[in-house]
Design an enzyme around this catalytic site. Structure first.
Site, PDB file in Angstrom:
ATOM      1  N   ILE A 135      66.515  71.313   0.225  1.00  0.00           N
ATOM      2  CA  ILE A 135      66.574  70.571  -0.726  1.00  0.00           C
ATOM      3  C   ILE A 135      66.295  70.514  -2.042  1.00  0.00           C
ATOM      4  O   ILE A 135      67.081  71.517  -2.546  1.00  0.00           O
ATOM      5  CB  ILE A 135      64.987  70.629  -0.992  1.00  0.00           C
ATOM      6  CG1 ILE A 135      64.044  70.426   0.983  1.00  0.00           C
ATOM      7  CG2 ILE A 135      64.091  69.252  -1.560  1.00  0.00           C
ATOM      8  CD1 ILE A 135      62.919  70.854   1.014  1.00  0.00           C
ATOM      9  N   CYS A 136      67.214  69.494  -2.268  1.00  0.00           N
ATOM     10  CA  CYS A 136      67.505  69.307  -3.661  1.00  0.00           C
ATOM     11  C   CYS A 136      68.833  70.736  -4.033  1.00  0.00           C
ATOM     12  O   CYS A 136      70.167  69.456  -3.590  1.00  0.00           O
ATOM     13  CB  CYS A 136      66.473  70.164  -4.492  1.00  0.00           C
ATOM     14  SG  CYS A 136      66.784  69.954  -6.679  1.00  0.00           S
ATOM     15  N   ILE A 137      69.203  71.405  -4.634  1.00  0.00           N
ATOM     16  CA  ILE A 137      70.506  72.107  -4.671  1.00  0.00           C
ATOM     17  C   ILE A 137      70.662  73.104  -4.225  1.00  0.00           C
ATOM     18  O   ILE A 137      71.891  73.723  -3.437  1.00  0.00           O
ATOM     19  CB  ILE A 137      70.563  72.836  -6.178  1.00  0.00           C
ATOM     20  CG1 ILE A 137      71.811  73.062  -6.904  1.00  0.00           C
ATOM     21  CG2 ILE A 137      69.257  73.922  -6.467  1.00  0.00           C
ATOM     22  CD1 ILE A 137      72.810  72.143  -7.157  1.00  0.00           C
TER      23      ILE A 137
END
Length: 217
Positions: A135-137
């Protein structure tokens, strides 16, 4: 019922796990009928950031596991105690901790290295044919975990997408409310706060990511 290992990277988006992403991940897992156990590396954070000012807190140090225990309400174990045979899937929320404490992408970019204990665990899930959600980075680690050509997304940030390509991954653009699935690698990714402007936007994409992970489990 699927059981999922969730790896946290501290507490607070500047230097640890993004709190909203972590909580929304756990909520989505519960809502979709899965159980989970949280883990975090027992090591010092790269640094400590004052979340009010956004500046480094000079002279302070914090332990990733101790900080992540704040999110997990104490129900957390050292990363070294995670065993792939006990779980059906792995999910990693984002926040800069994923790029500072699980790997060093935040400072090294495409020349990053990944924390050995985390890389070994994640690769064990992949080798066992068990799905992984990043998730995300955190998707910057996808190719290192699953190999050359792994498809993933961090949304639409061109510089990060270029770094993913340089590391052997294939970046797919993705709106905030969706996830992207590399079915052959069993890798699922979503942008979350790489794009989200609100908790509800982050929740939509994280919920979709969890749904796709559980579908592959």
């Amino acid at each position: 019922m699927s059981k999922v290992a969730v790896v946290l990277s501290g507490c607070g988006f500047y230097d640890g796990a993004e709190i909203n992403e972590a909580v929304l991940t756990l909520l989505s897992l519960e809502q979709q009928g899965a159980s989970y156990q949280c883990f975090a590396p027992d090591r010092e954070q790269m640094h400590v950031i004052n979340h009010l000012t956004g500046e480094p807190a000079e002279g302070e140090s914090r332990n990733v596991l101790v900080e992540a225990a704040r999110i997990a309400r104490g129900n957390i174990k050292p990363l070294t105690e995670a065993n792939v045979s006990d779980f059906d899937a792995l999910v990693v929320p984002g926040g800069f901790g994923a790029a500072k404490n699980l790997c060093d992408f935040a400072v090294a970019g495409a020349d990053m290295t990944i924390l050995g204990d985390f890389l070994a665990l994640a690769q064990s899930f992949h080798q066992a044919g068990k799905p992984i959600g990043l998730i995300c980075i955190a998707p910057v680690m996808a190719a290192a975990i699953c190999g050359e050509g792994t498809q993933c997304t961090i949304g639409n940030d061109a510089e990060t997408a270029d770094a993913i390509a340089a590391m052997g991954g294939q970046h797919l653009e993705c709106p905030v409310e969706e996830a992207r699935v590399d079915a052959s690698k069993k890798m699922v990714t979503t942008p979350a706060y790489m794009l989200a402007g609100s908790v509800s936007e982050a929740y939509a994409g994280i919920s979709d990511c969890v749904r796709e992970v559980l579908a592959l489990a």
